[in-house]
Design a protein around this motif. Sequence first.
Motif, short mmCIF file in Angstrom:
data_model
loop_
_atom_site.label_atom_id
_atom_site.label_comp_id
_atom_site.label_asym_id
_atom_site.label_seq_id
_atom_site.Cartn_x
_atom_site.Cartn_y
_atom_site.Cartn_z
N LEU A 131 0.86 -1.19 0.00
CA LEU A 131 0.00 0.00 0.00
C LEU A 131 0.89 1.24 0.00
O LEU A 131 1.45 1.61 1.03
N ASP A 132 1.04 1.88 -1.15
CA ASP A 132 1.93 3.02 -1.29
C ASP A 132 1.19 4.20 -1.91
O ASP A 132 0.78 5.11 -1.24
N MET A 133 1.05 4.22 -3.23
CA MET A 133 0.29 5.23 -3.98
C MET A 133 0.92 6.62 -3.98
O MET A 133 0.25 7.59 -4.31
N ARG A 134 2.19 6.74 -3.64
CA ARG A 134 2.83 8.05 -3.70
C ARG A 134 3.29 8.34 -5.12
O ARG A 134 4.06 7.58 -5.70
N ARG A 138 9.44 10.21 -2.82
CA ARG A 138 10.16 10.79 -1.69
C ARG A 138 9.22 11.42 -0.66
O ARG A 138 9.67 11.88 0.39
N ALA A 139 7.92 11.45 -0.95
CA ALA A 139 6.95 12.04 -0.03
C ALA A 139 6.78 11.14 1.20
O ALA A 139 7.04 9.93 1.15
N GLU A 140 6.33 11.72 2.29
CA GLU A 140 6.19 10.97 3.54
C GLU A 140 4.89 10.18 3.60
O GLU A 140 4.89 9.01 3.97
N PHE A 214 -9.75 3.22 -3.93
CA PHE A 214 -8.38 3.44 -4.38
C PHE A 214 -8.22 4.86 -4.92
O PHE A 214 -7.19 5.51 -4.69
N GLN A 215 -9.21 5.34 -5.66
CA GLN A 215 -9.15 6.71 -6.16
C GLN A 215 -9.08 7.70 -5.00
O GLN A 215 -8.28 8.64 -5.01
N ALA A 216 -9.90 7.47 -3.97
CA ALA A 216 -9.92 8.37 -2.82
C ALA A 216 -8.58 8.38 -2.09
O ALA A 216 -8.07 9.45 -1.72
N ASN A 222 -1.70 12.16 -2.39
CA ASN A 222 -0.99 13.10 -3.26
C ASN A 222 -1.57 14.50 -3.27
O ASN A 222 -1.08 15.36 -4.02
N GLU A 223 -2.61 14.74 -2.46
CA GLU A 223 -3.25 16.07 -2.40
C GLU A 223 -3.62 16.56 -3.78
O GLU A 223 -3.49 17.74 -4.10
N GLU A 224 -4.08 15.65 -4.63
CA GLU A 224 -4.26 15.97 -6.05
C GLU A 224 -5.21 17.13 -6.29
O GLU A 224 -4.93 18.01 -7.10
N LEU A 225 -6.36 17.13 -5.61
CA LEU A 225 -7.35 18.17 -5.91
C LEU A 225 -6.95 19.50 -5.31
O LEU A 225 -7.23 20.56 -5.90
N ASP A 226 -6.29 19.49 -4.15
CA ASP A 226 -5.78 20.74 -3.58
C ASP A 226 -4.76 21.37 -4.52
O ASP A 226 -4.78 22.58 -4.76
#
Length: 327
Positions: A131-134, A138-140, A214-216, A222-226
Amino acid sequence: MDHAPAEQRHIPVMLERCLDLLAPALDTEHPVVVDATLGMGGHTHAMLERFPGLRVVGIDRDPQALELAGERLAHFGERFTGIHTTYDHIDQAAAAAGVDRVDGILFDLGVSSLQLDERERGFAYSFDAPLDMRMNSRAELSAYTVVNEYSEAQLKDIIYRWGEDRFAPRIARAIVAARAEAPLRTTAQLVDVVRSAVPAAAQHKKGHPAKQTFQALRIEVNEELDVLERAVPAAVETVRVGGRVVAMSYHSLEDRIVKQEFARGARSTAPRGFPVELPEHQPTLKILTRGAERADEQEVRDNPRAASARMRAVERLRETTRPGSER
């Protein structure tokens, strides 16, 4: 891990239409485009081939993507520059090209082919992985942390908001119950938990039962929408008058942000009933697409990832940051 060359691993979506929309803005002596979502460089490669005088600055938060795209585009020399950052830093990309304003900006949003294909990154629910999804390795924050440390209320909120899943309360409750026994470490474990929480009858109607969860998680990690909410206005401000912004999104949450920002710029701000529209009230953007354009049936057959793509494009009509000035 797939070691095939980048050009064999990614088929750019709606490529010709994308280039055609940008083309009128690139009819200048030294045009510059920001590819805000470089990925494996498919769109950038096509732009550099088609427009011989063009320079492209490519942004990606994924170091691996930058490395692969850099290898693919190396023969273009100084016409390509890669930057490791998120796509809300479009001003940095312009500065890297030595300009204040650019002629075109391209967004090809969502998870990239590279990230989906690299199984160990944990973006896909179709095969087992940590379970990663980064997007930025290098993100925490990772999906492991979200799944195992967020409260039930937090999980329910992100699965409902970012995944638009009406079964979010049941899924969040099931995750919390499962991790009480042992931490959830893999995508397969999470898929099993989600599947157990979604009623069997609903699983046949909504595609894979874990898709929305998974999308959520991906959006949260990744803070995609922000980032996107900052990136679209930044793009509009960084493109010159006469320049164009093209955005492709792959789910309704992304498309809504793009649509609303483009629509805001295309409206007059003159007060209701005002007898004369003053220059500062006139629209700043012209919408170039009728609604959201979709890939045709042939492209979807050739490239299934094009099925959910929605393309919107605008042209900047006037300066706003410093009215009357040239930048």
